[in-house]
Motif scaffolding. Sequence first.
Motif, PDB file in Angstrom:
ATOM      1  N   ASP A   1       0.904  -1.287   0.024  1.00  0.00           N
ATOM      2  CA  ASP A   1       0.065   0.006  -0.116  1.00  0.00           C
ATOM      3  C   ASP A   1       0.872   1.061   0.052  1.00  0.00           C
ATOM      4  O   ASP A   1       0.611   2.093  -0.754  1.00  0.00           O
ATOM      5  CB  ASP A   1      -0.963   0.117   1.261  1.00  0.00           C
ATOM      6  N   LEU A   2       1.938   1.156   0.648  1.00  0.00           N
ATOM      7  CA  LEU A   2       2.993   2.460   0.669  1.00  0.00           C
ATOM      8  C   LEU A   2       3.283   2.723  -0.622  1.00  0.00           C
ATOM      9  O   LEU A   2       3.661   3.837  -0.982  1.00  0.00           O
ATOM     10  CB  LEU A   2       3.873   2.238   1.692  1.00  0.00           C
ATOM     11  N   ARG A   3       3.764   1.729  -1.468  1.00  0.00           N
ATOM     12  CA  ARG A   3       4.205   1.607  -2.708  1.00  0.00           C
ATOM     13  C   ARG A   3       3.016   2.090  -3.696  1.00  0.00           C
ATOM     14  O   ARG A   3       3.425   2.664  -4.925  1.00  0.00           O
ATOM     15  CB  ARG A   3       4.596   0.584  -3.458  1.00  0.00           C
ATOM     16  N   LEU A   4       1.850   2.501  -3.220  1.00  0.00           N
ATOM     17  CA  LEU A   4       0.992   3.042  -4.120  1.00  0.00           C
ATOM     18  C   LEU A   4       0.967   4.649  -4.441  1.00  0.00           C
ATOM     19  O   LEU A   4       0.609   5.413  -5.185  1.00  0.00           O
ATOM     20  CB  LEU A   4      -0.471   2.851  -3.813  1.00  0.00           C
ATOM     21  N   VAL A   5       1.930   5.241  -3.462  1.00  0.00           N
ATOM     22  CA  VAL A   5       2.285   6.645  -3.415  1.00  0.00           C
ATOM     23  C   VAL A   5       3.196   6.827  -4.242  1.00  0.00           C
ATOM     24  O   VAL A   5       4.265   6.309  -4.072  1.00  0.00           O
ATOM     25  CB  VAL A   5       2.213   7.279  -1.974  1.00  0.00           C
ATOM     26  N   ASP A   6       3.540   7.988  -5.196  1.00  0.00           N
ATOM     27  CA  ASP A   6       4.585   8.195  -5.800  1.00  0.00           C
ATOM     28  C   ASP A   6       5.785   8.521  -5.267  1.00  0.00           C
ATOM     29  O   ASP A   6       5.334   9.411  -4.210  1.00  0.00           O
ATOM     30  CB  ASP A   6       4.189   9.282  -6.702  1.00  0.00           C
ATOM     31  N   VAL A   7       6.810   7.996  -5.354  1.00  0.00           N
ATOM     32  CA  VAL A   7       8.214   8.411  -4.514  1.00  0.00           C
ATOM     33  C   VAL A   7       8.426   9.780  -4.552  1.00  0.00           C
ATOM     34  O   VAL A   7       8.926  10.388  -3.800  1.00  0.00           O
ATOM     35  CB  VAL A   7       9.247   7.552  -5.293  1.00  0.00           C
ATOM     36  N   ALA A   8       7.846  10.445  -5.690  1.00  0.00           N
ATOM     37  CA  ALA A   8       8.173  12.034  -5.776  1.00  0.00           C
ATOM     38  C   ALA A   8       7.459  12.662  -4.585  1.00  0.00           C
ATOM     39  O   ALA A   8       7.780  13.832  -3.974  1.00  0.00           O
ATOM     40  CB  ALA A   8       7.962  12.590  -7.023  1.00  0.00           C
ATOM     41  N   ASP A   9       6.436  12.048  -4.335  1.00  0.00           N
ATOM     42  CA  ASP A   9       5.438  12.829  -3.160  1.00  0.00           C
ATOM     43  C   ASP A   9       6.140  12.415  -1.815  1.00  0.00           C
ATOM     44  O   ASP A   9       6.237  13.608  -1.018  1.00  0.00           O
ATOM     45  CB  ASP A   9       4.064  12.108  -3.177  1.00  0.00           C
ATOM     46  N   TYR A  10       6.708  11.379  -1.580  1.00  0.00           N
ATOM     47  CA  TYR A  10       7.423  11.122  -0.350  1.00  0.00           C
ATOM     48  C   TYR A  10       8.687  12.086  -0.283  1.00  0.00           C
ATOM     49  O   TYR A  10       8.809  12.756   0.714  1.00  0.00           O
ATOM     50  CB  TYR A  10       7.911   9.635  -0.210  1.00  0.00           C
ATOM     51  N   ILE A  11       9.394  12.343  -1.175  1.00  0.00           N
ATOM     52  CA  ILE A  11      10.335  13.054  -1.163  1.00  0.00           C
ATOM     53  C   ILE A  11       9.984  14.571  -1.071  1.00  0.00           C
ATOM     54  O   ILE A  11      10.664  15.265  -0.290  1.00  0.00           O
ATOM     55  CB  ILE A  11      11.110  12.899  -2.659  1.00  0.00           C
TER      56      ILE A  11
END
Length: 146
Positions: free
Chosen positions: A24-34
């Motif tokens: 589920d965490l991988r459903l969010v784009d890495v750019a958003d986390y960054i």
Amino acid sequence: MKKTQYSATRVDIISGHLTEVVDDLRLVDVADYIAFIRCELFGNIADIVNSATELTFYPDTLTFGLGGEYTLDWNTAPKVMLDLEFKNMGVNAYFRLTLGADSTEIDLHHVRFAETGRSPADNTALLAAAFENARLPQLTASENLG
């Protein structure tokens, strides 16, 4: 945390219980986390973690620890590191989850047990039981249709 036979087993226990959460965490784009980490919008990450855990764990048993980092350069794929906290049945585990393009790693920082004096093996069994106890019952396909 110093690597021992018990810490390796404890990391395996934790990673075994986080499979659905990581998906589920991988459903969010890495750019958003960054962006959230860079702008110190840790509340947004806490909301994402809460959403990722709500179908797997009881509320407030696995939470975002309000810390995170990322690695991003021209030569490697980005990685996002999230501090997570687990608490249930007198067990508190503090660890860092690293999400990479092709890998997931857990770095266990500290485990605290409310009852002291147990053996390391007993504590490891207690950690496993605490994770099992924190998981929500999963519905079968027939229960979902019913």
